[in-house]
Structures are given as C-alpha cells and as structure tokens.
Design a protein around this motif. Structure first.
Motif, PDB file in Angstrom:
ATOM      1  N   GLN A  39     -32.376  27.303 -16.525  1.00 44.74           N
ATOM      2  CA  GLN A  39     -33.420  27.032 -17.513  1.00 44.74           C
ATOM      3  C   GLN A  39     -34.608  27.935 -17.243  1.00 44.74           C
ATOM      4  O   GLN A  39     -35.226  27.853 -16.176  1.00 44.74           O
ATOM      5  CB  GLN A  39     -33.838  25.565 -17.474  1.00 44.74           C
ATOM      6  CG  GLN A  39     -34.782  25.181 -18.596  1.00 44.74           C
ATOM      7  CD  GLN A  39     -34.919  23.686 -18.751  1.00 44.74           C
ATOM      8  OE1 GLN A  39     -34.605  22.903 -17.859  1.00 44.74           O
ATOM      9  NE2 GLN A  39     -35.382  23.250 -19.906  1.00 44.74           N
ATOM     10  N   LYS A  43     -37.522  27.538 -22.494  1.00 44.19           N
ATOM     11  CA  LYS A  43     -36.193  27.588 -23.109  1.00 44.19           C
ATOM     12  C   LYS A  43     -35.374  26.372 -22.715  1.00 44.19           C
ATOM     13  O   LYS A  43     -35.673  25.688 -21.736  1.00 44.19           O
ATOM     14  CB  LYS A  43     -35.462  28.868 -22.696  1.00 44.19           C
ATOM     15  CG  LYS A  43     -36.105  30.140 -23.203  1.00 44.19           C
ATOM     16  CD  LYS A  43     -35.235  31.343 -22.920  1.00 44.19           C
ATOM     17  CE  LYS A  43     -35.836  32.609 -23.488  1.00 44.19           C
ATOM     18  NZ  LYS A  43     -34.983  33.803 -23.230  1.00 44.19           N
ATOM     19  N   ASP A  44     -34.320  26.124 -23.491  1.00 42.40           N
ATOM     20  CA  ASP A  44     -33.407  25.031 -23.168  1.00 42.40           C
ATOM     21  C   ASP A  44     -32.528  25.396 -21.983  1.00 42.40           C
ATOM     22  O   ASP A  44     -32.315  26.578 -21.688  1.00 42.40           O
ATOM     23  CB  ASP A  44     -32.515  24.716 -24.372  1.00 42.40           C
ATOM     24  CG  ASP A  44     -33.292  24.150 -25.541  1.00 42.40           C
ATOM     25  OD1 ASP A  44     -32.830  24.316 -26.687  1.00 42.40           O
ATOM     26  OD2 ASP A  44     -34.363  23.535 -25.302  1.00 42.40           O
ATOM     27  N   ARG A  45     -32.025  24.356 -21.339  1.00 42.61           N
ATOM     28  CA  ARG A  45     -31.076  24.601 -20.251  1.00 42.61           C
ATOM     29  C   ARG A  45     -29.802  25.188 -20.839  1.00 42.61           C
ATOM     30  O   ARG A  45     -29.301  24.708 -21.862  1.00 42.61           O
ATOM     31  CB  ARG A  45     -30.775  23.289 -19.532  1.00 42.61           C
ATOM     32  CG  ARG A  45     -29.997  23.453 -18.250  1.00 42.61           C
ATOM     33  CD  ARG A  45     -29.946  22.146 -17.474  1.00 42.61           C
ATOM     34  NE  ARG A  45     -31.280  21.709 -17.066  1.00 42.61           N
ATOM     35  CZ  ARG A  45     -31.503  20.718 -16.208  1.00 42.61           C
ATOM     36  NH1 ARG A  45     -30.477  20.069 -15.666  1.00 42.61           N
ATOM     37  NH2 ARG A  45     -32.727  20.369 -15.887  1.00 42.61           N
TER      38      ARG A  45
END
Length: 122
Positions: A39, A43-45
């Motif tokens: 991650q 930002k998203d994982r």
C-alpha cells in the motif's frame, strides 16, 4: 495467537534489491496460500504476489519478472525477493495468509502482518 511478522524493508536506490521475510507463528500455514500485498500513500492496498502450498505462484503485472516469492515450509516463512526496484515500488509491504486457493483479493486473506516499509529513491 497467530502472528505474521515481516522484516527486511528499508531504503534502497532505484535498480537495487531487497528481500522481505515473513515469519508466521501460532499455526502452520503449510497447506494454505501465503502472499504479499503493498500500500502506497494515498492508494488502495494492492496484490503483489502469492504462492500456494502446491507451489503455484502468481504475480501482479507490475512486478512480474522482477519479484520472486518463495516459501520455507519447515520454518513457516514466506519471502519476497525484489530486484530492479523502481520508485513506484515504494510502499508498506504486508504479508498475508489464509486462503486455500491462490487469490489476489485481500478479502480472502484472514491473517495479516503489520507491514514493513520499502522506500526506493530515484
């Protein structure tokens, strides 16, 4: 109590290498999938790599050919060898475990480590 503990993160220059380790304790994961996610800030994982107990390996397109996942079943450990690192690889890297079949979906993983920071300078 199940624990996943990552190590091996750090600061490296672009083009360099790092090897992450994740030691699992509290139960055996020899018959389940173990994997790595990351991650980046804001930002998203995202999925990085996973390996099943049947040796099937899966990688995200962004790391394929540069990263290698491996497992030591006797030590209940999963590794991530990262070569040709790029600034875009900068993120917190998480070890995860649990599914019976290889999956890229973080929701399918029951156990997570606390993460290790990888920073790649340009």
């Amino acid at each position: 109590q199940v624990q996943l503990v990552e190590s091996g993160g750090g600061l490296v220059q672009a083009g360099g290498s790092l090897k992450l380790s994740c030691l699992a304790s509290g139960r055996s994961f020899s018959t389940t999938v173990m994997g790595w996610f990351r991650q980046a800030p804001g930002k998203d994982r995202e999925f990085v790599a996973a390996r099943s107990w049947r040796t099937s390996e899966y990688y995200s397109d962004s790391v394929k050919g540069r990263f290698t996942i491996s497992r030591d079943y006797n030590r209940n450990t999963v590794y991530l060898q990262m070569n040709s690192l790029e600034p875009e690889d900068t993120a917190v890297y998480y070890c995860a475990a649990g599914p019976l079949t290889t999956t890229r979906d973080a929701k399918d993983y029951n156990y997570w480590g606390q993460g290790t920071q990888v920073t790649v300078s340009s």
